[in-house]
Design a protein around this motif. Structure first.
Motif, PDB file in Angstrom:
ATOM      1  N   THR A 114      18.202  87.968 135.357  1.00 20.51           N
ATOM      2  CA  THR A 114      17.196  87.721 136.388  1.00 20.51           C
ATOM      3  C   THR A 114      16.492  86.389 136.154  1.00 20.51           C
ATOM      4  O   THR A 114      16.327  85.591 137.081  1.00 20.51           O
ATOM      5  N   VAL A 130       9.137  84.869 145.729  1.00 22.19           N
ATOM      6  CA  VAL A 130       9.337  86.295 146.014  1.00 22.19           C
ATOM      7  C   VAL A 130      10.803  86.554 146.358  1.00 22.19           C
ATOM      8  O   VAL A 130      11.417  87.503 145.852  1.00 22.19           O
ATOM      9  N   ILE A 131      11.372  85.708 147.190  1.00 19.16           N
ATOM     10  CA  ILE A 131      12.782  85.868 147.562  1.00 19.16           C
ATOM     11  C   ILE A 131      13.675  85.626 146.349  1.00 19.16           C
ATOM     12  O   ILE A 131      14.651  86.350 146.132  1.00 19.16           O
ATOM     13  N   ALA A 134      13.493  88.736 144.172  1.00 21.70           N
ATOM     14  CA  ALA A 134      14.172  89.880 144.786  1.00 21.70           C
ATOM     15  C   ALA A 134      15.691  89.723 144.720  1.00 21.70           C
ATOM     16  O   ALA A 134      16.402  90.653 144.315  1.00 21.70           O
ATOM     17  N   ALA A 137      16.885  89.950 140.982  1.00 20.81           N
ATOM     18  CA  ALA A 137      16.823  91.306 140.440  1.00 20.81           C
ATOM     19  C   ALA A 137      17.907  92.195 141.040  1.00 20.81           C
ATOM     20  O   ALA A 137      18.565  92.961 140.319  1.00 20.81           O
ATOM     21  N   VAL A 138      18.126  92.083 142.342  1.00 22.73           N
ATOM     22  CA  VAL A 138      19.175  92.898 142.982  1.00 22.73           C
ATOM     23  C   VAL A 138      20.554  92.482 142.476  1.00 22.73           C
ATOM     24  O   VAL A 138      21.408  93.334 142.188  1.00 22.73           O
TER      25      VAL A 138
END
Length: 164
Positions: A114, A130-131, A134, A137-138
């Motif tokens: 990450t 933020v993007i 996200a 992490a995904v």
């Protein structure tokens, strides 16, 4: 000689050394029952070495370029103008890759992947944190799930001090 031809020469040299190892040293240690198999463990390295030499020679001899082109196009690498390329980003990404490889064991796969993906996208210019978090992490979680659960290969998901 142009920069792409020098790189091709180094690539052909590497492929020749790799091919020598694949042809001369890998098959000697095979047990007798594997020597009758049509596909050996050295088959793929042999194919890679041969294809690498062919591709390198095509670039080295300039067979991929049309003859009508007298001056270099905008997409060609001009070694006289290397200072205009984004070498800083490339070197930072290489350093980040080395740090990622060193951090996999102590930090665990999920955290180090990450952080690597977020730092890499920040180096390349992304500023929406933020993007970035996200998506990173995904992606890290998806790859960990596929490798750990689907393929059955153990990857330490968490840092060692968290019991990962």
């Amino acid at each position: 000689m142009a920069l792409d031809r020098w790189i091709a020469l180094v690539f052909v040299t590497f492929c020749c050394a790799y091919g020598y190892l694949a042809f001369a040293t890998m098959d000697q240690l095979l047990p007798p029952f594997m020597q009758r198999n049509p596909v050996w463990p050295s088959t793929f390295p042999k194919v890679l070495a041969i294809l690498g030499v062919i591709v390198g020679l095509v670039v080295l001899f300039g067979l991929e370029k049309p003859d009508s082109q007298s001056e270099p196009s905008a997409t060609d690498i001009n070694y006289r103008r290397l200072h205009e390329y984004k070498l800083g980003q490339a070197l930072m990404l290489l350093g980040l890759m080395a740090l990622y490889a060193l951090s996999l064991r102590p930090m665990g796969f999920l955290l180090s992947t990450t952080v690597f993906l977020m730092a890499g996208s920040a180096i390349l210019g992304e500023r929406r944190w933020v993007i970035m978090f996200a998506v990173s992490a995904v992606a890290a979680g998806s790859v960990w799930y596929l490798v750990q659960q689907v393929l059955g290969i153990f990857l330490r998901p968490l840092p060692f001090f968290l019991g990962g």
